[in-house]
Design a protein around this motif. Structure first.
Motif, PDB file in Angstrom:
ATOM      1  N   GLU A   8       0.836  -1.204   0.000  1.00  0.00           N
ATOM      2  CA  GLU A   8       0.000   0.000   0.000  1.00  0.00           C
ATOM      3  C   GLU A   8       0.874   1.258   0.000  1.00  0.00           C
ATOM      4  N   VAL A   9       1.883   1.278   0.870  1.00  0.00           N
ATOM      5  CA  VAL A   9       2.768   2.447   0.976  1.00  0.00           C
ATOM      6  C   VAL A   9       3.496   2.688  -0.336  1.00  0.00           C
ATOM      7  N   HIS A  10       3.978   1.595  -0.957  1.00  0.00           N
ATOM      8  CA  HIS A  10       4.693   1.772  -2.222  1.00  0.00           C
ATOM      9  C   HIS A  10       3.777   2.334  -3.303  1.00  0.00           C
ATOM     10  N   GLN A  11       2.548   1.824  -3.365  1.00  0.00           N
ATOM     11  CA  GLN A  11       1.623   2.307  -4.393  1.00  0.00           C
ATOM     12  C   GLN A  11       1.188   3.748  -4.138  1.00  0.00           C
ATOM     13  N   LEU A  12       1.087   4.137  -2.871  1.00  0.00           N
ATOM     14  CA  LEU A  12       0.658   5.501  -2.542  1.00  0.00           C
ATOM     15  C   LEU A  12       1.769   6.524  -2.734  1.00  0.00           C
ATOM     16  N   THR A  13       3.002   6.146  -2.404  1.00  0.00           N
ATOM     17  CA  THR A  13       4.088   7.137  -2.342  1.00  0.00           C
ATOM     18  C   THR A  13       5.154   6.959  -3.416  1.00  0.00           C
ATOM     19  N   GLY A  14       5.198   5.760  -4.031  1.00  0.00           N
ATOM     20  CA  GLY A  14       6.285   5.482  -4.970  1.00  0.00           C
ATOM     21  C   GLY A  14       7.597   5.176  -4.280  1.00  0.00           C
ATOM     22  N   ARG A  15       7.566   5.182  -2.946  1.00  0.00           N
ATOM     23  CA  ARG A  15       8.780   4.883  -2.171  1.00  0.00           C
ATOM     24  C   ARG A  15       8.639   3.526  -1.494  1.00  0.00           C
ATOM     25  N   PRO A  16       9.747   2.797  -1.344  1.00  0.00           N
ATOM     26  CA  PRO A  16       9.659   1.529  -0.611  1.00  0.00           C
ATOM     27  C   PRO A  16       9.316   1.771   0.862  1.00  0.00           C
ATOM     28  N   PHE A  17       8.537   0.866   1.420  1.00  0.00           N
ATOM     29  CA  PHE A  17       8.145   0.933   2.829  1.00  0.00           C
ATOM     30  C   PHE A  17       9.381   1.025   3.717  1.00  0.00           C
ATOM     31  N   SER A  18      10.444   0.305   3.333  1.00  0.00           N
ATOM     32  CA  SER A  18      11.675   0.285   4.139  1.00  0.00           C
ATOM     33  C   SER A  18      12.301   1.670   4.270  1.00  0.00           C
ATOM     34  N   SER A  19      12.011   2.578   3.320  1.00  0.00           N
ATOM     35  CA  SER A  19      12.605   3.925   3.382  1.00  0.00           C
ATOM     36  C   SER A  19      11.971   4.779   4.474  1.00  0.00           C
ATOM     37  N   PHE A  20      10.841   4.302   5.041  1.00  0.00           N
ATOM     38  CA  PHE A  20      10.186   5.048   6.106  1.00  0.00           C
ATOM     39  C   PHE A  20      10.624   4.571   7.493  1.00  0.00           C
ATOM     40  N   MET A  21      11.571   3.646   7.556  1.00  0.00           N
ATOM     41  CA  MET A  21      12.034   3.168   8.856  1.00  0.00           C
ATOM     42  C   MET A  21      12.705   4.307   9.627  1.00  0.00           C
ATOM     43  N   PRO A  22      12.580   4.285  10.967  1.00  0.00           N
ATOM     44  CA  PRO A  22      13.120   5.411  11.738  1.00  0.00           C
ATOM     45  C   PRO A  22      14.640   5.510  11.670  1.00  0.00           C
ATOM     46  N   ARG A  23      15.118   6.745  11.695  1.00  0.00           N
ATOM     47  CA  ARG A  23      16.560   6.989  11.826  1.00  0.00           C
ATOM     48  C   ARG A  23      16.850   7.214  13.308  1.00  0.00           C
ATOM     49  N   ARG A  24      18.042   6.874  13.734  1.00  0.00           N
ATOM     50  CA  ARG A  24      18.398   7.118  15.134  1.00  0.00           C
ATOM     51  C   ARG A  24      18.803   8.589  15.290  1.00  0.00           C
ATOM     52  N   GLU A  25      17.796   9.434  15.182  1.00  0.00           N
ATOM     53  CA  GLU A  25      18.021  10.881  15.259  1.00  0.00           C
ATOM     54  C   GLU A  25      16.847  11.493  16.010  1.00  0.00           C
ATOM     55  N   TYR A  26      17.109  12.067  17.172  1.00  0.00           N
ATOM     56  CA  TYR A  26      16.044  12.638  17.993  1.00  0.00           C
ATOM     57  C   TYR A  26      15.445  13.880  17.337  1.00  0.00           C
TER      58      TYR A  26
END
Length: 298
Positions: free
Chosen positions: A164-182
């Motif tokens: 769903e995320v890929h079809q909505l955004t054109g980006r892989p779901f994995s690219s939305f994983m959190p970064r260790r940055e507060y």
């Protein structure tokens, strides 16, 4: 002087996070924000070891009892609510203290993390595709557009969400994983446990829940639609004791399977939190635990 860091008390289930959060709040003039997804649910008290009013010792607690068991918990909703509460607590001159073992929820509050939207029609279509073609075919579709997610997902719900995320955004779901940055300054205090002692403590805790009336709690929530709740029905203890109500299991068997599942969950929590190098670990049984935690947070 700027805004003080957000405090997060993390660690495995049964390690004493709720108690430490209350003690820190009393020492530092703070308020506690719940970051345990299952404690969002009204009536899910015994099986989630939800902190009672006397145990709160007058400390304000937020995001407890905010959902009915039929509602689905949402990390993105939590992120919005938790960040708003943090701002409000700091505006009152108090310290905001997150407490909970739901690792993704803690990171959603603390870290740079975007949540893509959702589309009910697209979700419905993907669910229909899953029913027609099966998990393997959907995983193959995901592999073609997002190999990283395909390699680590096996759960139908998550596979559908990734597509769903890929079809909505054109980006892989994995690219939305959190970064260790507060997103704002934070201090994370982790409770380091003796695993053998924790294993025994978790067994004792489940037996105590049974003695307090866990089966009756599950029966009451069943009448309120517990089985329809996608999140609540999967909670530790609740899914096992629904089988008792269905005559598929005895209380003793349900207790034993809950103990096994809880120990496995605690191991997964430790793996998740140990991977974050920003967490300062303190011995959960240290007589000076509160003082050491206060020093870290000051």
């Amino acid at each position: 002087m700027g805004t003080p860091p957000v405090i997060a008390v993390v660690g495995p289930t049964g390690s004493g996070k709720s108690d430490l959060a209350v003690n820190l709040a009393l020492e530092l003039d703070g308020e506690v924000i719940n970051a345990d997804a299952m404690q969002f649910y009204r009536g899910m008290d015994i099986g989630t070891a939800k902190i009672t009013m006397p145990e709160r010792r007058g400390v304000p607690h937020h995001l407890l009892d905010i959902l009915d068991v039929t509602q689905e918990a949402s990390v993105s909703d939590f992120q919005q609510q938790a960040r708003q509460l943090i701002d409000e607590i700091h505006a009152r001159g108090k310290r905001a203290i997150l407490a909970g073992g739901s690792g993704l929820y803690v990171r959603a509050a603390l870290d740079v993390l975007d949540f893509p939207g959702t589309d009910p029609q697209l979700r419905q279509q993907l669910e229909a595709d899953l029913a027609a073609s099966g998990t393997a075919a959907m995983l193959a579709r995901l592999l073609a557009v997002d190999p990283a997610s395909a390699a680590r997902l096996s759960d139908d719900r998550r596979i559908i969400r990734a597509l769903e995320v890929h079809q909505l955004t054109g980006r892989p779901f994995s690219s939305f994983m959190p970064r260790r940055e507060y997103v704002q300054p934070a201090v994370q205090v982790g409770l380091a446990v003796d695993r053998d002692v924790l294993r025994e403590r978790l067994a004792q805790r489940v037996h105590a829940m049974v003695d307090k009336g866990l089966l009756a709690e599950v029966a009451r929530l069943d009448e309120q639609g517990l089985r329809r709740g996608k999140t609540a029905s999967r909670a530790l203890g609740y899914s096992q004791f629904l089988q008792v109500l269905d005559g598929e299991s005895t209380v003793a068997e349900a207790a034993e399977s809950t103990i096994v599942a809880t120990r496995q969950f605690a191991r997964r929590q430790l793996t998740w939190f140990r991977a974050d190098p920003r967490i300062s670990w303190l011995d959960w049984q240290d007589p000076q635990l509160v003082d050491r935690a206060v020093d870290l947070c000051r």
